[in-house]
Design an enzyme around this catalytic site. Structure first.
Site, mmCIF file in Angstrom:
data_model
loop_
_atom_site.group_PDB
_atom_site.id
_atom_site.type_symbol
_atom_site.label_atom_id
_atom_site.label_comp_id
_atom_site.label_asym_id
_atom_site.label_seq_id
_atom_site.Cartn_x
_atom_site.Cartn_y
_atom_site.Cartn_z
ATOM 1 N N ASP A 91 -0.644 -4.140 -7.933
ATOM 2 C CA ASP A 91 -0.150 -5.531 -7.924
ATOM 3 C C ASP A 91 -0.465 -6.198 -9.268
ATOM 4 O O ASP A 91 -1.187 -7.193 -9.339
ATOM 5 C CB ASP A 91 -0.759 -6.319 -6.762
ATOM 6 C CG ASP A 91 -2.284 -6.466 -6.838
ATOM 7 O OD1 ASP A 91 -2.818 -7.410 -6.202
ATOM 8 O OD2 ASP A 91 -2.939 -5.662 -7.541
ATOM 9 N N ASP B 209 -4.824 -4.211 -13.042
ATOM 10 C CA ASP B 209 -3.838 -3.190 -12.653
ATOM 11 C C ASP B 209 -3.090 -2.694 -13.890
ATOM 12 O O ASP B 209 -2.854 -1.504 -14.066
ATOM 13 C CB ASP B 209 -2.804 -3.761 -11.687
ATOM 14 C CG ASP B 209 -3.394 -4.361 -10.442
ATOM 15 O OD1 ASP B 209 -3.925 -5.487 -10.527
ATOM 16 O OD2 ASP B 209 -3.354 -3.700 -9.401
ATOM 17 N N ASN C 2 -1.809 -10.009 -6.074
ATOM 18 C CA ASN C 2 -2.220 -10.929 -7.145
ATOM 19 C C ASN C 2 -1.184 -12.031 -7.340
ATOM 20 O O ASN C 2 -1.518 -13.202 -7.528
ATOM 21 C CB ASN C 2 -2.384 -10.158 -8.463
ATOM 22 C CG ASN C 2 -3.746 -9.496 -8.577
ATOM 23 O OD1 ASN C 2 -4.754 -10.033 -8.091
ATOM 24 N ND2 ASN C 2 -3.783 -8.320 -9.176
ATOM 25 N N THR D 198 -4.380 -0.071 -5.931
ATOM 26 C CA THR D 198 -5.221 -1.079 -6.574
ATOM 27 C C THR D 198 -4.818 -2.492 -6.188
ATOM 28 O O THR D 198 -5.143 -3.459 -6.890
ATOM 29 C CB THR D 198 -5.175 -0.932 -8.106
ATOM 30 O OG1 THR D 198 -3.815 -1.142 -8.549
ATOM 31 C CG2 THR D 198 -5.666 0.431 -8.555
ATOM 32 N N PHE E 292 -10.895 -9.241 -2.532
ATOM 33 C CA PHE E 292 -9.534 -9.774 -2.490
ATOM 34 C C PHE E 292 -8.521 -8.799 -1.883
ATOM 35 O O PHE E 292 -7.731 -9.199 -1.014
ATOM 36 C CB PHE E 292 -9.089 -10.161 -3.906
ATOM 37 C CG PHE E 292 -7.684 -10.702 -3.975
ATOM 38 C CD1 PHE E 292 -6.651 -9.908 -4.451
ATOM 39 C CD2 PHE E 292 -7.397 -11.988 -3.548
ATOM 40 C CE1 PHE E 292 -5.352 -10.408 -4.514
ATOM 41 C CE2 PHE E 292 -6.106 -12.494 -3.596
ATOM 42 C CZ PHE E 292 -5.078 -11.695 -4.087
ATOM 43 N N ASN E 293 -8.465 -7.560 -2.342
ATOM 44 C CA ASN E 293 -7.428 -6.632 -1.877
ATOM 45 C C ASN E 293 -7.463 -6.438 -0.369
ATOM 46 O O ASN E 293 -6.425 -6.383 0.289
ATOM 47 C CB ASN E 293 -7.561 -5.269 -2.567
ATOM 48 C CG ASN E 293 -7.109 -5.297 -4.014
ATOM 49 O OD1 ASN E 293 -6.353 -6.182 -4.427
ATOM 50 N ND2 ASN E 293 -7.607 -4.354 -4.801
ATOM 51 N N HIS F 277 -11.573 -3.984 -12.669
ATOM 52 C CA HIS F 277 -11.715 -3.329 -11.365
ATOM 53 C C HIS F 277 -10.842 -2.072 -11.239
ATOM 54 O O HIS F 277 -11.312 -0.994 -10.948
ATOM 55 C CB HIS F 277 -11.291 -4.280 -10.240
ATOM 56 C CG HIS F 277 -12.022 -5.578 -10.178
ATOM 57 N ND1 HIS F 277 -13.270 -5.721 -9.597
ATOM 58 C CD2 HIS F 277 -11.659 -6.812 -10.594
ATOM 59 C CE1 HIS F 277 -13.643 -6.994 -9.669
ATOM 60 N NE2 HIS F 277 -12.693 -7.676 -10.262
ATOM 61 N N ASP F 278 -9.541 -2.254 -11.422
ATOM 62 C CA ASP F 278 -8.581 -1.214 -11.029
ATOM 63 C C ASP F 278 -8.642 0.019 -11.913
ATOM 64 O O ASP F 278 -8.353 1.132 -11.456
ATOM 65 C CB ASP F 278 -7.163 -1.783 -11.023
ATOM 66 C CG ASP F 278 -7.030 -2.893 -9.998
ATOM 67 O OD1 ASP F 278 -6.166 -3.776 -10.185
ATOM 68 O OD2 ASP F 278 -7.780 -2.887 -9.012
HETATM 69 O O1 RIB Z 1 -10.920 -7.821 -6.118
HETATM 70 C C1 RIB Z 1 -10.328 -7.237 -7.253
HETATM 71 C C2 RIB Z 1 -8.963 -6.737 -6.936
HETATM 72 O O2 RIB Z 1 -8.106 -7.802 -6.542
HETATM 73 C C3 RIB Z 1 -8.267 -6.084 -8.139
HETATM 74 O O3 RIB Z 1 -7.414 -5.072 -7.693
HETATM 75 C C4 RIB Z 1 -7.468 -7.208 -8.722
HETATM 76 O O4 RIB Z 1 -6.317 -6.743 -9.433
HETATM 77 C C5 RIB Z 1 -7.040 -7.931 -7.480
HETATM 78 O O5 RIB Z 1 -5.889 -7.261 -6.972
HETATM 79 CA CA CA Z 2 -5.062 -5.129 -8.292
#
Ligand code: RIB
Ligand code: CA
Length: 323
Positions: free
Chosen positions: A13, A18, A42, A127, A168-169, A252-253
């Site tokens: 996303d 990403d 996102n 991701t 979040f994801n 993160h991703d």
């Molecule tokens: O919490 C971090 C995640 O949430 C990452 O994948 C970032 O791109 C958002 O999607």
């Molecule tokens: Ca992401």
């Protein structure tokens, strides 16, 4: 790609981190990035799809197709992270219109065809929200032996980042995550019929995988792609400095791809992980049985730590190698 490269389908996303994950996958000779699919998270699906095409333009990979997936979570209404990534999803650099369109077919149909046609089992990486991956679990049970493993960025053993309880994801689509984790097994155990081998790269790992202003500056002079990443980082690092007081922004991703490139980077532990799908207070929490108090069987390899220096060295080396 080289004979030893791993075939990968990346569901994402974009989103700053990403985008960097896509670029790392495109830059590393050990990754054969065959397909990028997109999901709402996102930002809206329209924007995550447009951004995936833009990133592939930036790394000169018109050969990698993009297919759009689900435009909303399974049950919840879509709630985006535009507050962090900007309405476009890639705040910072100038964004050219993509040179091409995504495939007409929906992501699930394209993923199915790639799994059928593959000459070896494919590695899935996710991701973003797991909405598309839940479709893979439920609609493609006949192709489980064509999936080598699923590596996700999501969840946390400890605190969340979007709510005190949830990352979040998982928070965006906890019902999809519940489907995926119920159909998962620890990599290296069992068989495809027992579940999809799942590695969960959560916040304990990714909060250590940050880049800062110095890294943006080091990339700025390395070429068109490096300059573009630097401008992504200018926004993303700045946001985390201002919002959290951190030195840098967690990429993160990109850790999911780095984990595939070098499995010694991330330390994982088999755990039972369940998803909270109902509690108004804790919805989207990955309830990880770190101390095995439930007696429930482990269903995932959960990331606990990362060799930060070697991750940053790998990421900076590959990003600097892009034209
Ligand atoms: O919490 C971090 C995640 O949430 C990452 O994948 C970032 O791109 C958002 O999607
Ligand atoms: Ca992401």
């Amino acid at each position: 790609m080289t004979a030893m490269s791993r075939p990968v389908l990346l569901d994402c996303d974009p989103g700053h981190d990403d985008a960097i994950a896509i670029m790392l996958a495109a830059a590393d000779p050990g990754i054969d990035l065959r397909l990028v699919t997109t999901v709402a998270g996102n930002v809206t699906l329209e924007n995550t799809t447009r951004n995936a095409l833009r990133v592939l333009d930036m790394v000169d990979r018109p050969d990698i197709p993009v297919a759009a997936g689900c435009d909303r979570p399974r049950v919840r209404a879509l709630s985006t992270a535009a507050s962090m990534h900007g309405d476009s999803g890639l705040a910072g650099p100038e964004l050219a219109e993509p040179s091409r369109s995504a495939l007409d077919a929906p992501a699930i149909e394209v993923i199915e065809q790639f799994l059928i046609d593959a000459d070896e089992p494919l590695t899935l990486v996710a991701t973003g929200a797991l909405t598309n991956m839940a479709d893979v679990v439920e609609r493609l049970p006949h192709l489980r032996d064509r999936i080598d493993q699923l590596v996700i960025m999501g969840g946390a053993v400890d605190l969340g980042n979007w709510t005190p309880a949830a990352e979040f994801n998982i928070w965006v689509d906890p019902h999809a995550a519940d489907v995926v984790f119920r159909a998962a097994r620890v990599p290296g155990t069992g068989r495809p019929d027992d579940g999809i081998a799942l590695t969960m790269i959560g916040l304990e790992v990714t909060h250590r995988a940050w880049l800062a202003d110095e890294h943006a500056d080091a990339l700025r002079g390395t070429g068109r792609a490096g300059r573009w990443v630097a401008e992504l980082l200018d926004h993303f690092v700045g946001f985390h400095q201002d919002r959290f007081g951190w030195e840098g922004g967690p990429i993160h991703d990109a850790v999911t791809i780095a984990h595939l490139i070098d499995p010694t980077l991330v330390t994982t532990l088999p755990m039972n992980v369940r998803i909270e799908t109902e509690s108004p207070l804790c919805i989207g929490r990955t309830v990880a049985d770190r101390w095995q108090v439930t007696g429930l069987p482990a269903n995932a390899a959960v990331g606990l730590d990362i060799d930060r220096d070697r991750f940053v060295t790998l990421l900076m080396d590959r990003l600097s190698s892009l034209a």
